[in-house]
Design a protein around this motif. Structure first.
Motif, mmCIF file in Angstrom:
data_model
loop_
_atom_site.group_PDB
_atom_site.id
_atom_site.type_symbol
_atom_site.label_atom_id
_atom_site.label_comp_id
_atom_site.label_asym_id
_atom_site.label_seq_id
_atom_site.Cartn_x
_atom_site.Cartn_y
_atom_site.Cartn_z
ATOM 1 N N LEU A 4 0.811 -1.211 0.000
ATOM 2 C CA LEU A 4 0.000 0.000 0.000
ATOM 3 C C LEU A 4 0.848 1.268 0.000
ATOM 4 O O LEU A 4 0.336 2.352 -0.261
ATOM 5 N N LEU A 5 2.144 1.151 0.301
ATOM 6 C CA LEU A 5 3.030 2.306 0.277
ATOM 7 C C LEU A 5 3.720 2.465 -1.070
ATOM 8 O O LEU A 5 4.499 3.400 -1.259
ATOM 9 N N ASP A 6 3.435 1.576 -1.997
ATOM 10 C CA ASP A 6 3.973 1.692 -3.351
ATOM 11 C C ASP A 6 3.209 2.789 -4.090
ATOM 12 O O ASP A 6 1.974 2.782 -4.108
ATOM 13 N N PRO A 7 3.906 3.745 -4.726
ATOM 14 C CA PRO A 7 3.200 4.842 -5.403
ATOM 15 C C PRO A 7 2.190 4.365 -6.446
ATOM 16 O O PRO A 7 1.096 4.943 -6.561
ATOM 17 N N ALA A 8 2.538 3.331 -7.217
ATOM 18 C CA ALA A 8 1.615 2.845 -8.240
ATOM 19 C C ALA A 8 0.318 2.340 -7.619
ATOM 20 O O ALA A 8 -0.781 2.616 -8.124
ATOM 21 N N ILE A 9 0.418 1.604 -6.509
ATOM 22 C CA ILE A 9 -0.771 1.085 -5.835
ATOM 23 C C ILE A 9 -1.573 2.232 -5.215
ATOM 24 O O ILE A 9 -2.812 2.232 -5.246
ATOM 25 N N LEU A 10 -0.882 3.218 -4.684
ATOM 26 C CA LEU A 10 -1.578 4.375 -4.113
ATOM 27 C C LEU A 10 -2.333 5.144 -5.190
ATOM 28 O O LEU A 10 -3.424 5.674 -4.934
ATOM 29 N N PHE A 11 -1.784 5.207 -6.397
ATOM 30 C CA PHE A 11 -2.517 5.860 -7.492
ATOM 31 C C PHE A 11 -3.762 5.057 -7.848
ATOM 32 O O PHE A 11 -4.798 5.639 -8.210
ATOM 33 N N PHE A 12 -3.684 3.736 -7.746
ATOM 34 C CA PHE A 12 -4.877 2.922 -7.983
ATOM 35 C C PHE A 12 -5.941 3.226 -6.930
ATOM 36 O O PHE A 12 -7.114 3.429 -7.262
ATOM 37 N N VAL A 13 -5.534 3.260 -5.666
ATOM 38 C CA VAL A 13 -6.470 3.563 -4.579
ATOM 39 C C VAL A 13 -7.065 4.954 -4.771
ATOM 40 O O VAL A 13 -8.276 5.164 -4.594
ATOM 41 N N PHE A 14 -6.216 5.905 -5.161
ATOM 42 C CA PHE A 14 -6.705 7.269 -5.418
ATOM 43 C C PHE A 14 -7.736 7.274 -6.546
ATOM 44 O O PHE A 14 -8.763 7.965 -6.476
ATOM 45 N N GLY A 15 -7.479 6.480 -7.596
ATOM 46 C CA GLY A 15 -8.433 6.411 -8.701
ATOM 47 C C GLY A 15 -9.773 5.846 -8.257
ATOM 48 O O GLY A 15 -10.831 6.323 -8.680
ATOM 49 N N VAL A 16 -9.739 4.818 -7.388
ATOM 50 C CA VAL A 16 -10.981 4.253 -6.857
ATOM 51 C C VAL A 16 -11.749 5.309 -6.065
ATOM 52 O O VAL A 16 -12.973 5.455 -6.214
ATOM 53 N N LEU A 17 -11.035 6.057 -5.223
ATOM 54 C CA LEU A 17 -11.697 7.101 -4.424
ATOM 55 C C LEU A 17 -12.277 8.188 -5.317
ATOM 56 O O LEU A 17 -13.413 8.640 -5.112
ATOM 57 N N ALA A 18 -11.515 8.610 -6.330
ATOM 58 C CA ALA A 18 -12.005 9.657 -7.238
ATOM 59 C C ALA A 18 -13.228 9.186 -7.998
ATOM 60 O O ALA A 18 -14.191 9.948 -8.197
ATOM 61 N N GLY A 19 -13.229 7.930 -8.425
ATOM 62 C CA GLY A 19 -14.394 7.397 -9.124
ATOM 63 C C GLY A 19 -15.589 7.237 -8.213
ATOM 64 O O GLY A 19 -16.735 7.450 -8.625
ATOM 65 N N THR A 20 -15.349 6.884 -6.952
ATOM 66 C CA THR A 20 -16.437 6.688 -5.996
ATOM 67 C C THR A 20 -17.179 7.986 -5.716
ATOM 68 O O THR A 20 -18.406 7.989 -5.561
ATOM 69 N N VAL A 21 -16.433 9.099 -5.636
ATOM 70 C CA VAL A 21 -17.077 10.394 -5.372
ATOM 71 C C VAL A 21 -17.564 11.058 -6.654
ATOM 72 O O VAL A 21 -17.972 12.210 -6.658
ATOM 73 N N LYS A 22 -17.494 10.296 -7.770
ATOM 74 C CA LYS A 22 -17.997 10.755 -9.071
ATOM 75 C C LYS A 22 -17.267 12.015 -9.561
ATOM 76 O O LYS A 22 -17.881 12.950 -10.100
ATOM 77 N N SER A 23 -15.948 12.026 -9.376
ATOM 78 C CA SER A 23 -15.129 13.111 -9.913
ATOM 79 C C SER A 23 -15.142 13.044 -11.440
ATOM 80 O O SER A 23 -15.344 11.986 -12.040
ATOM 81 N N ASN A 24 -14.899 14.203 -12.090
ATOM 82 C CA ASN A 24 -14.819 14.213 -13.550
ATOM 83 C C ASN A 24 -13.406 13.908 -14.047
ATOM 84 O O ASN A 24 -13.115 14.073 -15.231
#
Length: 332
Positions: A4-24
């Protein structure tokens, strides 16, 4: 958890969060396609350079044989289990999805192993390519056996009928041709051959492309995958809880089977970990694209929603370190 401290994995988690809040926030499809092709090309080159050094060994042949065995056994067992609780067509489609592989999960595992300093063979990229198609062919055969006798009869002579109202029958030769000439898979194999032919000299020349850029490109692509996964979670609303459990438990069972086979065959920890990941992953690109035409009776919300909405995030965040840790503990 170190993963979870790997930047690539954190970007995946960030993408999930952004999609969940319906970001554009959105990655253009053309850019996403380019990133996918880049990662496969770089992976193929790395595998080829590695094979140029190690050569074709007994472990290479053994591991490739295990990959093909898993590609047949996993969808066969999955179909027999799933058809007890689902319609036959849905069971065949899900079996195909979970019997095939996710290239992105594999690539993320390669990066994880490199970060850990765990050795693995370049031939594992070829193992991934070999595991892509058998499940698709088996699923179409399963589905064809469920259709009306008239449709089955019309499928004689090596033809696999698509079912009522879907146009001309689909020939087995066409399935095989599309499976083995798919652009992404062909690029992976072609890059591997080029890597093998050019060896150390090619590796030195291509290092800025295949090594230096790889981590950043993977992070960008996983951001896009996180957005896509979040936006497909809605596909699972109203689905039985046992199906959601299957999307987590089936990968664990498949990985355990792969680990047992690897241990029995004397495969090293790094290669065994990648074999586990391949067995545990589920396709969400190649297989769903084929199934929409080959098994139109199946529900895309099931096989696509489960693989991308549940299994892919589980494997990226939890599965990869779990599989690698088990392989190293038992076989290291």
């Amino acid at each position: 958890m170190p993963n979870l401290l790997d930047p690539a994995i954190l970007f995946f988690v960030f993408g999930v969060l952004a999609g969940t809040v319906k970001s554009n926030l959105e990655i253009p499809p053309q850019i996403s396609r380019f990133l996918s092709l880049y990662l496969l090309m770089a992976l193929g080159l790395k595998g080829g350079f590695s094979l140029a050094t190690s050569g074709l060994t007994a472990e290479v042949a053994t591991t490739l044989g295990l990959a093909v065995l898993l590609a047949v056994v996993v969808p066969a067992i999955s179909y027999q289990l799933l058809k007890r609780r689902l319609g036959g067509f849905d069971a065949a489609a899900i079996a195909a999805t979970y019997g095939s592989v996710s290239a992105v999960t594999f690539i993320a595992t390669v990066q994880y192993l490199e970060n850990q300093g765990t050795a693995f063979g370049g031939h594992m990229a070829a193992a991934m390519a070999l595991m892509e198609s058998p499940a698709i062919i088996m699923a179409v055969l399963f589905a064809n056996s469920l259709r009306q006798p008239a449709a089955v009869g019309a499928a004689g002579g090596g033809t696999l009928a698509l079912g009522a109202g879907t146009g001309a029958p689909l020939r087995l030769g066409k399935i095989l041709h599309e499976s083995f000439t798919d652009g992404a898979q062909l690029l992976l194999l072609g890059a591997m051959v080029i890597g093998m032919v050019t060896g150390e000299a090619g590796e030195a020349v291509m290092a800025p492309f295949s090594t230096d850029l790889f981590k950043g490109m993977l992070a960008f692509f996983l951001l896009d995958m996180g957005l896509l996964a979040a936006r497909n979670l809605g596909e699972l609303k109203g689905k039985p809880l046992w199906l959601l459990a299957y999307a987590v438990l089936a990968p664990l069972a498949h990985a355990t089977l792969a680990l047992g086979l690897a241990a029995a065959a004397g495969v090293g920890a790094g290669n065994a970990a990648l074999l586990m990941v391949l067995a545990a992953s589920a396709s969400y690109i190649a297989v769903p694209a084929v199934l929409r035409h080959a098994i139109p009776e199946a529900q895309p919300a099931l096989y696509f929603g489960l693989s991308l909405g549940v299994t892919f995030p589980f494997n990226i965040v939890v599965g990869i370190p779990l599989y690698v840790g088990l392989a190293e503990r038992i076989l290291g």
